[in-house]
Design a protein around this motif. Sequence first.
Motif, PDB file in Angstrom:
ATOM      1  N   LEU A  50       8.961  20.381  18.501  1.00 14.48           N
ATOM      2  CA  LEU A  50       9.433  18.893  18.029  1.00 14.48           C
ATOM      3  C   LEU A  50      10.313  18.752  17.136  1.00 14.48           C
ATOM      4  CD1 LEU A  50       5.929  17.624  17.610  1.00 14.48           C
ATOM      5  CD2 LEU A  50       7.257  16.966  19.548  1.00 14.48           C
ATOM      6  N   TRP A  51      10.529  19.681  16.631  1.00 15.08           N
ATOM      7  CA  TRP A  51      11.742  19.400  15.170  1.00 15.08           C
ATOM      8  C   TRP A  51      13.119  19.773  15.897  1.00 15.08           C
ATOM      9  CZ3 TRP A  51      12.251  19.057  10.052  1.00 15.08           C
ATOM     10  CH2 TRP A  51      13.703  19.374   9.667  1.00 15.08           C
ATOM     11  N   LYS A  52      13.232  20.482  17.415  1.00 11.15           N
ATOM     12  CA  LYS A  52      14.000  21.340  17.860  1.00 11.15           C
ATOM     13  C   LYS A  52      14.593  20.138  19.177  1.00 11.15           C
ATOM     14  CE  LYS A  52      14.493  25.773  16.589  1.00 11.15           C
ATOM     15  NZ  LYS A  52      13.949  27.212  17.148  1.00 11.15           N
ATOM     16  N   LYS A  53      13.143  19.296  19.438  1.00 13.97           N
ATOM     17  CA  LYS A  53      13.164  18.210  20.548  1.00 13.97           C
ATOM     18  C   LYS A  53      14.238  17.244  19.843  1.00 13.97           C
ATOM     19  CE  LYS A  53      10.261  15.972  23.454  1.00 13.97           C
ATOM     20  NZ  LYS A  53       8.985  14.735  23.995  1.00 13.97           N
ATOM     21  N   LYS A  54      14.955  16.587  21.399  1.00 12.64           N
ATOM     22  CA  LYS A  54      15.848  15.319  21.337  1.00 12.64           C
ATOM     23  C   LYS A  54      14.550  14.657  21.768  1.00 12.64           C
ATOM     24  CE  LYS A  54      20.266  17.728  22.864  1.00 12.64           C
ATOM     25  NZ  LYS A  54      21.187  17.330  23.124  1.00 12.64           N
ATOM     26  N   ALA A  55      14.659  13.381  20.377  1.00  7.62           N
ATOM     27  CA  ALA A  55      13.665  12.404  20.419  1.00  7.62           C
ATOM     28  C   ALA A  55      13.910  11.230  19.964  1.00  7.62           C
ATOM     29  CB  ALA A  55      12.498  13.196  20.061  1.00  7.62           C
ATOM     30  N   GLY A  56      13.375  10.065  19.831  1.00 11.89           N
ATOM     31  CA  GLY A  56      14.264   8.599  19.459  1.00 11.89           C
ATOM     32  C   GLY A  56      15.763   8.187  19.882  1.00 11.89           C
ATOM     33  N   PRO A  57      15.570   6.466  19.485  1.00 11.02           N
ATOM     34  CA  PRO A  57      16.789   5.647  19.939  1.00 11.02           C
ATOM     35  C   PRO A  57      17.861   6.345  20.806  1.00 11.02           C
ATOM     36  CG  PRO A  57      15.774   4.460  18.816  1.00 11.02           C
ATOM     37  CD  PRO A  57      15.070   5.786  18.517  1.00 11.02           C
ATOM     38  N   LYS A  58      18.411   8.282  19.168  1.00 10.74           N
ATOM     39  CA  LYS A  58      19.510   8.264  19.087  1.00 10.74           C
ATOM     40  C   LYS A  58      19.720   9.638  19.860  1.00 10.74           C
ATOM     41  CE  LYS A  58      21.167   6.591  14.462  1.00 10.74           C
ATOM     42  NZ  LYS A  58      20.812   7.155  12.914  1.00 10.74           N
ATOM     43  N   GLN A  59      18.143  10.259  20.584  1.00 11.87           N
ATOM     44  CA  GLN A  59      18.498  11.416  21.556  1.00 11.87           C
ATOM     45  C   GLN A  59      18.752  12.476  21.068  1.00 11.87           C
ATOM     46  OE1 GLN A  59      16.168  12.496  24.308  1.00 11.87           O
ATOM     47  NE2 GLN A  59      15.777  10.465  23.198  1.00 11.87           N
ATOM     48  N   ALA A  60      18.831  12.780  19.500  1.00 14.35           N
ATOM     49  CA  ALA A  60      18.683  13.781  18.196  1.00 14.35           C
ATOM     50  C   ALA A  60      17.124  15.182  17.598  1.00 14.35           C
ATOM     51  CB  ALA A  60      19.628  13.114  17.209  1.00 14.35           C
ATOM     52  N   SER A  61      17.800  15.872  17.667  1.00 13.61           N
ATOM     53  CA  SER A  61      17.055  16.712  17.051  1.00 13.61           C
ATOM     54  C   SER A  61      16.504  17.054  16.183  1.00 13.61           C
ATOM     55  CB  SER A  61      17.200  18.099  17.555  1.00 13.61           C
ATOM     56  OG  SER A  61      17.930  19.349  17.309  1.00 13.61           O
ATOM     57  N   LEU A  62      15.584  17.314  15.094  1.00 14.08           N
ATOM     58  CA  LEU A  62      15.689  17.438  13.409  1.00 14.08           C
ATOM     59  C   LEU A  62      16.689  18.456  12.746  1.00 14.08           C
ATOM     60  CD1 LEU A  62      11.899  16.089  13.304  1.00 14.08           C
ATOM     61  CD2 LEU A  62      13.836  15.136  12.648  1.00 14.08           C
ATOM     62  N   GLU A  63      16.963  18.677  13.768  1.00 18.83           N
ATOM     63  CA  GLU A  63      17.534  21.019  13.658  1.00 18.83           C
ATOM     64  C   GLU A  63      18.689  20.145  12.520  1.00 18.83           C
ATOM     65  OE1 GLU A  63      17.822  23.535  17.071  1.00 18.83           O
ATOM     66  OE2 GLU A  63      18.349  21.682  17.346  1.00 18.83           O
TER      67      GLU A  63
END
Length: 265
Positions: A50-63
């Motif tokens: 989940l940390w490395k997955k692109k997500a949300g409206p901005k399609q960004a990871s949490l990295e």
Amino acid sequence: MKRQACLILSALAALPAWAQTSATDEIAKYRQMLADGNPAELWEMRGEELWKKKAGPKQASLETCDMGQGPGVLKGAYASLPRFFKDTGKVMDAEQRLAYCRMTIQGLTQAEALANPFASPGKPSDIEAIMSYVAAESRGMPMTVSTAHPLEKQAYEVGKKLFFYRGGAHDFACATCHGTDGQRIRLQELPNILNKANAQAAYTTWPAYRVSQGEVRTMQHRLMDCFRQQRFPEPVYASDAVTALTMYLAKSAEGGKFDAPALKR
């Protein structure tokens, strides 16, 4: 495995008081048996995904999330939280900071970033999984929580007041159960947080996989459950009040080796 654990704990719970010391020893042995196969590892792996997955409206990871050690750096981050963050102008704990990153980096709304913080049957929590991964990155490192900034010192003092504040239907405080040696609830030994060694052993083992619940639970969940058992109104998730209490507990554990996610009853 969960069913076996529950049966063992249920059987031990029926023991008379004179036998509870040996029962505690047996629980410790049971934990040791499972230590090499702690189910929390599954939450850690999911959290990393989940940390490395692109997500949300901005399609960004949490990295690129800064948990206090710099953007993307997780080593030692959890063991240094809560702390003051210049970009928000406030003291934040790990779960508050995660929500901030999910909003600013991934574009989630506050409601979306804070949704489902604690898993329930059929509803796994992304937050508990991510916290498992973030916490695991501090395993083996010492607790180093700063109170150098005035707002960090303020949070510590507020947290201390909350720890000793009495109220609710039973006129309890956190200190009622965790401010005296030798306290227990049934089989559960209650650490005296005023004793540094006990504070270290208690704080550094959360988050933890709870055998009785079949879930990894975070420090916020632990505190919510404590307030519930005291018959206090439960605090708002990721609130400044919870962060302040966490600051007091984390600072009390200063120097302890972080060893979470751990295994609990």
